[in-house]
Scaffold this motif. Sequence first.
Motif, PDB file in Angstrom:
ATOM      1  N   ILE A   1       0.842  -1.206   0.000  1.00 31.16           N
ATOM      2  CA  ILE A   1       0.000   0.000   0.000  1.00 31.16           C
ATOM      3  C   ILE A   1       0.876   1.254   0.000  1.00 31.16           C
ATOM      4  N   LYS A   2       1.934   1.199   0.790  1.00 29.93           N
ATOM      5  CA  LYS A   2       2.818   2.364   0.850  1.00 29.93           C
ATOM      6  C   LYS A   2       3.540   2.587  -0.474  1.00 29.93           C
ATOM      7  N   LEU A   3       3.853   1.494  -1.139  1.00 25.82           N
ATOM      8  CA  LEU A   3       4.495   1.627  -2.449  1.00 25.82           C
ATOM      9  C   LEU A   3       3.523   2.256  -3.453  1.00 25.82           C
TER      10      LEU A   3
ATOM     11  N   ALA B   1       9.573   3.015 -15.602  1.00 23.62           N
ATOM     12  CA  ALA B   1       9.784   1.596 -15.886  1.00 23.62           C
ATOM     13  C   ALA B   1      10.337   0.884 -14.648  1.00 23.62           C
ATOM     14  N   TYR B   2      11.231   1.552 -13.948  1.00 17.65           N
ATOM     15  CA  TYR B   2      11.773   0.941 -12.741  1.00 17.65           C
ATOM     16  C   TYR B   2      10.713   0.829 -11.660  1.00 17.65           C
ATOM     17  N   PHE B   3       9.881   1.847 -11.559  1.00 17.71           N
ATOM     18  CA  PHE B   3       8.811   1.780 -10.562  1.00 17.71           C
ATOM     19  C   PHE B   3       7.892   0.599 -10.865  1.00 17.71           C
TER      20      PHE B   3
ATOM     21  N   GLN C   1       8.607  -2.109 -12.253  1.00 15.89           N
ATOM     22  CA  GLN C   1       9.284  -3.345 -11.843  1.00 15.89           C
ATOM     23  C   GLN C   1       9.243  -3.519 -10.330  1.00 15.89           C
ATOM     24  N   ASP C   2       9.414  -2.420  -9.593  1.00 20.76           N
ATOM     25  CA  ASP C   2       9.343  -2.502  -8.128  1.00 20.76           C
ATOM     26  C   ASP C   2       7.960  -2.954  -7.690  1.00 20.76           C
ATOM     27  N   MET C   3       6.972  -2.353  -8.331  1.00 21.00           N
ATOM     28  CA  MET C   3       5.593  -2.685  -8.009  1.00 21.00           C
ATOM     29  C   MET C   3       5.345  -4.169  -8.276  1.00 21.00           C
ATOM     30  N   ALA C   4       5.794  -4.625  -9.429  1.00 21.34           N
ATOM     31  CA  ALA C   4       5.611  -6.024  -9.805  1.00 21.34           C
ATOM     32  C   ALA C   4       6.340  -6.937  -8.819  1.00 21.34           C
TER      33      ALA C   4
END
Length: 579
Positions: free
Chosen positions: A484-486, A507-509, A511-514
Motif C-alpha cells: 500500500i505504501k508503495l 519503468a523501474y517503478f 518493476q518494483d511494483m511487480a
Amino acid sequence: MNIFNEVRESIHKVVHSLYPDAPLAKITVEPPRDATHGDMATNAAMILSKVAGKPPRAVAEELVEKLKASNPNITKADIAGPGFINLALKPEAFRAVLGHALLAGAKNFGDGTIGKSEKVNVEYVSANPTGPLTVGHARGAIFGDAVANLMLKAGYAVQKEYYINDAGKQVEVLTDSVILRIREAAGENIGEIPAGCYPGEYLKDVAKAYLESHKTWDDRKTVRDFAIRFLMNEIKIDLGELGVKHDLFVSEAEILNSGAVAKAMDQLTGLGLIYQGVLEPPKGKTPDDWEPREQTLFKSTDFGDDVDRPMKKSDGSTTYFANDIAHYFHMHKMGYDRLINVVGADHGGYVKRAKAAVKAITQGKAELDLPLVSIVHVTDNGQPVRMSKRAGTFITLRDMMDRVGSGVMRFIMLTREAGQTLEFDYTRVTEQSKDNPYFYVQYAHARCCSVMKHAKEMFGAVTDTDLAKADLSRLERPEEMAIIKLIATWPRVVEQAATASEPHRIAYFAQDMAAAFHGLWNKGRDDGTLRFLIENDKQLSLARLALVRGVAVTIAAALNVIGVEPLDELRSDTELEAA
RNA sequence: GAUCCCGUAGCUCAACUGGAUAGAGCAUCUGCCUUCUAAGCAGAGGGUUACAGGUUCAAGUCCUGUCGGGAUCGCCA
C-alpha cells in the motif's frame, strides 16, 4: 492525491512560522531507503541549521513536537542520524490513498498539478523524410513520447510535435536518388548507385508508386514532393503502430516559405546579434579545404556558446540552424515558453547554440531543453544483429517491431537512462522469465486479473467502486501495508520523473511494483493466511481484492505513461509477441 | 586542440535532481517442487562508485584537474 506533498506542506508551514527566511524549496519529504526508519523522512533540520545558527539535531529537537501537531496523520517524529526527522503516519492515511487509487483508476491515478497547465512543446523523432525510421529513431520516439505523457500526467499542457526537415540538401539528395530509381523502374540501366545518393532499396517502392501516378520525372519539385509525402506516410504508419501519435507536424519548408526565417533574422538583427565576420578554423583538426571566409554570423557567444554560428550558406540560403531558430521563435510566439527537443546523442555539439539562440531571440522568456538519446545496440542472444540490407545500413524500426512487438520495444527502451547506450537483445526481451522486465511486469498485472477471476467465482463480481468501500482496515499485515505504501508513492514518482524528464524511472517503478506483488503472491504459497481469497471471510477477501486491484491500477497507470497496453493474461508463448 | 555525453559488484544497469549502511537482475554458492499460487522461492558472498584534490552538517551526485570510452567541431540536420 500525493500524501508526500500533504506532509511536506505541513512541515513547510511549521518551518515558515519558526524561520520565515528558511529556503522551503530545499526542504523535502521522501520515503526513507530503509523502511525501518519510518514512513517518511525530512531533511528540514539539516537545511535549517544554517538559518537557525544551531546544529541540525538541536533544530530537530525544536521541530518534532510541532510537526506532530501539524498534521493529524503524523503519529511519530524521531530524530535520527545527522538530523533526519523520521515520521510515522497512521496506516489509515495510506489506506486512503489505496481507496483513492481505485476510484481514480489507471487513467487518472497519479495525476499531478505541478505543471500548472503550463504550455510545453515536446519535439521528437523529427527524422528526415529520406528513409525508413531506424531503431535509433525508435528510441528517440519512445523516449520523447514518454516524456510528453509524463508531463501531461504531471499537469502540463503538452503538445507533441514532429518537425519535418523537408528542406535543404538532404531532400535534394533524396530527389536525385529517387529519380535514379524511377529511371531504373522505367527500364533504364542505371548501374551502381553513385556515392552521393541514398543506396537504400526502399526507394524502389517510392519509384514504383511514383510511376503508377506519373508519366514523367522532369520536374524535380514534383518528384521531391511525392517522395517526401510517400516517405512521411511510411514514417507515420510505423509510428502509429509503435503507438506514437504527434499532435502537430511542422514542415521546415513551410517555415521557410512563410518568411518566418527572415523575421527571426530581423529580430536578431534588431537585437544587434547578427554581424558579418570570419570564423577561426577549429584547432587541432583543420579541414583540408579550410579557407577564411566572411559570413553572416549569430553572436551566440553572448549566450554561453563557444563560437558564433553561421546563419547563411555561401549560396545565400539560410543554414539549418537559422531555420531552427525561426522554428523555436515560432513556437514561442504560439505561447510555448517551455520547449523540449529530443535529439540524438550525435547532436550533443548542437545543444549550447540552440539554447543560446532560444534565450537570445525570446529575450530570456523561453527555455529550451535538449535531452540526448544515445544509440541502441541490437543483439540476438548476445550476437550483434546484422543490419538490414534493404534499409541501406540500419536496422529499421519496422524490423524490430515485426520481431518483438511495440509493447516490448516501448518498455525495454525505457529501462535505461536516455544518455546511456542501450543493449537490446531480441532473445532476452522476448523470453518469458523474470530476467525480462517487460514480462515480469505484465505477469504481475495478469496475476492480479487472474485473482479477480477467481474472486468472481467465489464471491460474485465486484467493481473498483465497491472495493474502495471495503473495510481496508483489514489490511494490517506488514506485507500488505508495504505494498500500500508503495502504491502511495506513485504520484510522487510521476512528479519526480516529470521534473527530471526521466521516464526510465517509471519503468523501474513498474518493476518494483511487480516485484512487491510477486513477493506477496509467493508468500501466500507458504502461508495460507496471506492468500487474497479467504473463502470463509468475505470482508477480508474484499479488502485484499482492493489491494490487488490497487496494484493492477498502479501498474496499468505506469504502463500508460510508457505507452504499453497492460495484459489481462499471458497465454501461450506466442502471445508476448502479439502484445 | 575544443565542446558535450559517459565511467558504479565478474556482466547488464539503478540510486528519488546533495541525504542515513550505494541497490536490483544475471552469473556463483547454499537450501527448497506428491501442495492450492514454482514460466520459480528463501538465503549467502561479491564495492576505495576510474583516479586526485576541493565545496559542507552530508558527495556516486556539485566544482577543478588527470586517465579511459563515445560523439561532435564553417555552408548535413
